[in-house]
Structure formats: C-alpha cells, structure tokens
Design a protein around this motif. Structure first.
Motif, PDB file in Angstrom:
ATOM      1  N   LEU A   1       0.827  -1.204   0.000  1.00 35.66           N
ATOM      2  CA  LEU A   1       0.000   0.000   0.000  1.00 35.66           C
ATOM      3  C   LEU A   1       0.867   1.262   0.000  1.00 35.66           C
ATOM      4  CD1 LEU A   1      -2.813  -1.091   2.469  1.00 35.66           C
ATOM      5  CD2 LEU A   1      -3.069  -0.654   0.019  1.00 35.66           C
ATOM      6  N   ARG A   2       1.991   1.220   0.687  1.00 36.09           N
ATOM      7  CA  ARG A   2       2.901   2.377   0.664  1.00 36.09           C
ATOM      8  C   ARG A   2       3.458   2.607  -0.731  1.00 36.09           C
ATOM      9  NH1 ARG A   2       4.360   0.348   5.825  1.00 36.09           N
ATOM     10  NH2 ARG A   2       6.111  -0.830   4.936  1.00 36.09           N
TER      11      ARG A   2
ATOM     12  N   ASP B   1       0.696   4.144  -2.758  1.00 40.43           N
ATOM     13  CA  ASP B   1       0.518   5.534  -2.355  1.00 40.43           C
ATOM     14  C   ASP B   1       1.591   6.420  -2.980  1.00 40.43           C
ATOM     15  OD1 ASP B   1      -1.021   7.325  -0.352  1.00 40.43           O
ATOM     16  OD2 ASP B   1       1.071   7.775   0.080  1.00 40.43           O
TER      17      ASP B   1
ATOM     18  N   VAL C   1       0.701   6.997  -6.658  1.00 41.94           N
ATOM     19  CA  VAL C   1      -0.410   7.947  -6.769  1.00 41.94           C
ATOM     20  C   VAL C   1       0.079   9.369  -6.514  1.00 41.94           C
ATOM     21  CG1 VAL C   1      -2.545   8.704  -5.647  1.00 41.94           C
ATOM     22  CG2 VAL C   1      -2.242   6.296  -6.268  1.00 41.94           C
ATOM     23  N   ARG C   2       0.895   9.560  -5.502  1.00 45.29           N
ATOM     24  CA  ARG C   2       1.430  10.890  -5.193  1.00 45.29           C
ATOM     25  C   ARG C   2       2.266  11.423  -6.363  1.00 45.29           C
ATOM     26  NH1 ARG C   2       2.348  13.749  -0.641  1.00 45.29           N
ATOM     27  NH2 ARG C   2       1.703  11.972   0.649  1.00 45.29           N
TER      28      ARG C   2
END
Length: 211
Positions: A118-119, A122, A125-126
């Motif tokens: 998930l990191r 993330d 996405v960032r």
C-alpha cells in the motif's frame, strides 16, 4: 506454545526470513509444494512455529506477493519524470515476475493489500498527481500498468508464444496472420512488451490534465 516460540527464536526466524524461504520454495518446486508443514521443514521448525510470524496461510501468500513486488520498487518515485518512473517500474516488475514465474498466479488471484504494498501504491499515486494527473486517473494508470505487466508475465510464465504458434498455421487458410507472425519473428515478446508499454504511456500522457 512457549516451547514452539523458543524454538522459533533459536532458529532466528522473523517474518522476513519466513517469507523469503516461502518464495525460494515456490521458485524451486512450484505453488503445489507450499504448505505450512513443508515450509516449517524447510526452516527446521514445526509448522506451528511459523504462525508466530505469519498468522495464517492467507497472510503467508500476501507476504510472498509483497516480497516479489518489493523487488520492483525503485528507490524513489518522483526522482525522474513520471514517464521514466513508470517505465522503470514496469521493467522492474516484469523482471521480478520473470525471476519468480511460479508466483505470477498469486498476483492474478489476490490483491495483497499489505502495508508495504500500500505504501508503494501511495507513492505512485502521489508521484502521478504531482505530475498533473487528477486523483481518480492516478488509480486508473496504476491498475492499467500493473495489469498489463502481470498479464504479459503470465503469458511468458505459461510458455505462451502467440506469434510462434500463428507462424505454424496453414498459410492458405490464414494468410495475413501467418505473414504477420513470421514477420514478427520467433521471439517477439520483448519487442511486443515495449510497443504496448509505449502505447500505454502515450495514452496516459494524452489524458493528463483531463478530469
């Protein structure tokens, strides 16, 4: 349980060593060989000892995906352009899956939403949002790219060679297919991967800034 825990500690077991051993076992013998009992024997402990590090067989499978995907994560998303970052990630993921072909079906069958994975998501996405993509589009890009790479890896792991099979067809019955396959050559998988990756990245570029 205390005795099992002591044996696990003396063996130097951690979640990481358990996951690495599971990946090695599957690399060597395939998914059918994987069981908690067999993995415990591989590590020299009772199967129950493993549950101090992975609470279930499902958690073990998720952790194995995490291990494979971690090999594809670049040091820092956003260090280059978004296209270069995505291209590097696609190539690294393809290389990781090629190194662990027996693990590819796992990625096709379960999301493995572990904290580590998930990191990574993330961070992608960032990076994409900071490059000008609307937030909903960042997920479209992430899932499209990952699905493309995993699908290509699944074909490679399964020994699927579409062009090679088409080239051997009856040229009188399927003249254009046979001509195209023979023109592509017997080992066109890498070139096909690059072509499709370029097309994906160009399509993402064309949609940047749109809602």
């Amino acid at each position: 349980m205390a005795a099992n825990r002591a044996r696990g500690q003396r063996a130097g077991l951690t979640r990481q060593t358990v996951l690495e051993a599971a990946v090695r076992l599957v690399d060597r013998e395939g998914m059918k060989a994987l069981s908690m009992r067999r993995l415990g024997a591989e590590l020299g402990v009772e199967a129950m000892t493993l549950y101090h590090h992975v609470p279930s067989k499902s958690a073990l499978l998720d952790g194995m995906i995490e291990q494979v995907v971690a090999e594809a994560v670049p040091p820092e998303f956003g260090a280059a352009t978004w296209r270069e970052d995505l291209r590097a990630y696609a190539h690294a993921l393809m290389a990781a899956l090629a190194a662990h072909p027996h693990a590819v079906p796992l990625l096709l069958s379960r999301p493995a939403l572990t904290p580590r994975n998930l990191r990574t998501m993330d961070a992608v996405v960032r990076m994409l949002h900071e490059a000008g993509f609307p937030l909903p589009r960042t997920l479209d890009i992430l899932y499209s790219l990952t699905g493309f790479v995993v699908g290509h890896a699944a074909g490679q792991a399964g020994g699927v060679d579409g062009a090679g099979s088409l080239a051997s067809l009856d040229p009188d019955a399927y003249p254009m297919l046979v001509r195209a396959a023979r023109a592509a050559g017997g080992d066109a998988g890498e070139a096909r991967f690059e072509y499709a990756l370029d097309a994906l990245l160009s399509g993402f570029e064309a949609s940047r800034g749109r809602t």
